[in-house]
Design a protein around this motif. Structure first.
Motif, mmCIF file in Angstrom:
data_model
loop_
_atom_site.group_PDB
_atom_site.id
_atom_site.type_symbol
_atom_site.label_atom_id
_atom_site.label_comp_id
_atom_site.label_asym_id
_atom_site.label_seq_id
_atom_site.Cartn_x
_atom_site.Cartn_y
_atom_site.Cartn_z
ATOM 1 N N ALA A 342 58.540 -40.590 -30.596
ATOM 2 C CA ALA A 342 57.565 -40.159 -29.597
ATOM 3 C C ALA A 342 58.013 -38.863 -28.939
ATOM 4 C CB ALA A 342 57.386 -41.243 -28.546
ATOM 5 N N ASP A 343 57.044 -38.005 -28.649
ATOM 6 C CA ASP A 343 57.337 -36.749 -27.953
ATOM 7 C C ASP A 343 57.761 -37.072 -26.523
ATOM 8 O OD1 ASP A 343 57.367 -34.295 -26.685
ATOM 9 O OD2 ASP A 343 55.534 -33.583 -27.666
ATOM 10 N N PRO A 344 58.989 -36.673 -26.147
ATOM 11 C CA PRO A 344 59.450 -37.013 -24.799
ATOM 12 C C PRO A 344 58.781 -36.204 -23.699
ATOM 13 C CG PRO A 344 61.049 -35.611 -25.886
ATOM 14 C CD PRO A 344 59.984 -35.923 -26.905
ATOM 15 N N GLY A 345 57.961 -35.232 -24.065
ATOM 16 C CA GLY A 345 57.304 -34.413 -23.045
ATOM 17 C C GLY A 345 58.178 -33.247 -22.599
ATOM 18 N N ARG A 346 57.760 -32.579 -21.577
ATOM 19 C CA ARG A 346 58.469 -31.397 -21.093
ATOM 20 C C ARG A 346 58.818 -31.551 -19.624
ATOM 21 N NH1 ARG A 346 58.580 -31.414 -25.601
ATOM 22 N NH2 ARG A 346 57.901 -29.884 -27.166
ATOM 23 N N SER A 347 59.924 -30.921 -19.218
ATOM 24 C CA SER A 347 60.332 -30.972 -17.820
ATOM 25 C C SER A 347 59.474 -30.040 -16.973
ATOM 26 C CB SER A 347 61.804 -30.551 -17.693
ATOM 27 O OG SER A 347 62.638 -31.411 -18.416
ATOM 28 N N ASP A 348 59.501 -30.293 -15.705
ATOM 29 C CA ASP A 348 58.866 -29.391 -14.755
ATOM 30 C C ASP A 348 59.436 -27.991 -14.972
ATOM 31 O OD1 ASP A 348 58.628 -27.856 -12.196
ATOM 32 O OD2 ASP A 348 57.620 -29.699 -11.537
ATOM 33 N N PRO A 349 58.599 -26.960 -15.040
ATOM 34 C CA PRO A 349 59.113 -25.604 -15.303
ATOM 35 C C PRO A 349 60.101 -25.121 -14.254
ATOM 36 C CG PRO A 349 56.788 -25.551 -14.638
ATOM 37 C CD PRO A 349 57.124 -26.980 -14.911
ATOM 38 N N ARG A 350 60.130 -25.767 -13.088
ATOM 39 C CA ARG A 350 61.094 -25.351 -12.065
ATOM 40 C C ARG A 350 62.489 -25.925 -12.297
ATOM 41 N NH1 ARG A 350 57.448 -27.438 -7.208
ATOM 42 N NH2 ARG A 350 57.188 -29.035 -8.822
ATOM 43 N N VAL A 351 62.599 -26.845 -13.276
ATOM 44 C CA VAL A 351 63.895 -27.453 -13.585
ATOM 45 C C VAL A 351 64.611 -26.587 -14.613
ATOM 46 C CG1 VAL A 351 65.069 -29.457 -14.555
ATOM 47 C CG2 VAL A 351 63.064 -29.771 -13.077
#
Length: 392
Positions: A342-351
């Protein structure tokens, strides 16, 4: 007299059936657990010709006691369903420098000899667990200490823990190079000299997601596999995960979970048999066995189990479902390919995320706002919840 005896037996059988106490049917050969005469753990299979030898530790703990393991046992089979017990082939104290604990071990064959790599408790000259190597001219032994000293000790791999040197796995590559991997909570890797009793070069640390212990090195169709117990440092019972690589030194690509936690056991330990008489198998252990004397299994009284293992066309392992039937039923190879993780997704761009190209850092770079351990590669953090017990 014989007629009276026969009538008496028939009466007893009818009485048992009427009371619902009919004897349980014998499990089919190959049903789990596959070994039923004793509690056994940490299976390590070795194929020699048309025979599989299965090396295990014997669990003898009573009640809620911690592991009590005084000897290693060996079983053999030509079909993995009917097993011959050969009894104990070695005890930890056969290493004169060891005092006990027959923990996970493995046997490999080279040049007609059989090398046994085993986890033991060292005597007072070295703290904690150590790895010894014994040798025999026959897969059933007798095995004798090949060095007169430990191959790996805590002095070899300094760590905050005295159990870091456990669970050796040995793999001999097609070019004759022998590799030794071991460790909890860090995976160590080293080359062995051709004599199989000395390290040949530096010890490396291999970073694998969710790694806990119990590595198993194997190779199939040019792909290297590391199957290992995982997730215990996430405060859950151990799962099995695996990774693949083009070389024992990596780079390793995490392929996800192979199977989840076992029934009634907080540990799991893999042994892989590839392409034995046209079929692959996964050996592991659970805590499900009840012996004839009424002793019941648990996390310290485990039992060896076995399932069919399948690969797809890309060399990925199909997830294994743990069953009571085990390999007593004919294999049913899955069709198609293993689903992608499964695609784990992406972090908040501020991280901000910093990638470590070679494993985990030995020290924290810069001044992190949050650090739960001082040695991020070596130490396993205690699981902490930020939304309970007042936070952290």
């Amino acid at each position: 007299m014989r007629l009276v005896t026969l009538l008496h037996r028939i009466t007893l059988c009818w009485a048992a059936l009427a009371c619902g106490t009919a004897p349980a049917a014998e499990p089919a050969p190959g049903a789990n657990p596959v070994l039923r005469d004793r509690f056994t753990a940490d299976p390590a299979p070795l194929v020699v010709g048309d025979t599989v030898y299965l090396y295990v530790g014997r669990d003898e703990a009573k009640g809620n006691d911690f592991f009590l393991m005084k000897e290693w046992l060996c079983y053999s089979s030509k079909d993995l369903r009917h097993w011959t017990a050969h009894g104990a082939h070695m005890k930890p104290t056969d290493f004169k420098w060891a005092v006990g604990d027959a923990w996970a071990a493995q046997v490999v064959q080279r040049n007609g000899r059989f090398y046994f790599y085993a986890t033991v408790q060292h005597d007072d000259t070295h703290q904690g667990k150590a790895i010894g190597v014994a040798v025999a001219d026959n897969p059933l032994g007798p095995f004798k200490d090949a060095r007169g000293s430990a191959l790996v000790t805590d002095a070899t791999t300094p760590s905050p823990y005295n159990w870091n040197d456990i669970d050796p796995t040995v793999f001999i590559d097609d070019d004759g190079t022998a590799w030794l991997a071991w460790g909890n909570p860090v995976l160590y890797l080293a080359r062995l000299k051709p004599n199989m009793t000395e390290l040949d070069g530096p010890i490396e640390k291999i970073a694998l997601p969710n790694y806990t212990e119990g590595p198993w090195l194997s190779k199939r169709k040019g792909v290297y596999y590391l199957t290992y117990a995982s997730m215990a440092h996430q405060n859950v019972w151990e799962h099995l995960s695996y990774a693949t690589a083009p070389s024992p030194r990596g780079p390793w690509t995490y392929q996800g979970l192979l199977t989840g936690p076992t029934h009634n056991s907080y540990t799991i330990h893999a042994g892989v048999i590839d392409d034995f008489k046209g079929q692959s198998y996964l050996a592991y252990h659970n805590g499900e066995l009840t012996l004839p004397d009424g002793q019941t299994g648990n996390g310290n009284r485990r039992s060896v189990t076995m399932e069919y293992l399948y690969y797809d066309a890309d060399g990925r392992m199909w997830p294994v479902t743990q069953t009571e039937a085990g390999i007593s039923m004919p294999p049913k190879p899955p069709a198609g390919k293993v689903p992608a993780p499964a695609d784990p997704g992406r972090s908040d761009p501020r991280v901000a995320v910093q990638q470590f190209a070679q494993g985990y850092p030995e020290t924290w770079p810069g001044r992190p706002a949050l650090a739960s351990v001082t040695r991020p590669f070596e130490q396993a953090p205690e699981p902490v919840g930020f939304n309970r017990d007042g936070g952290a």
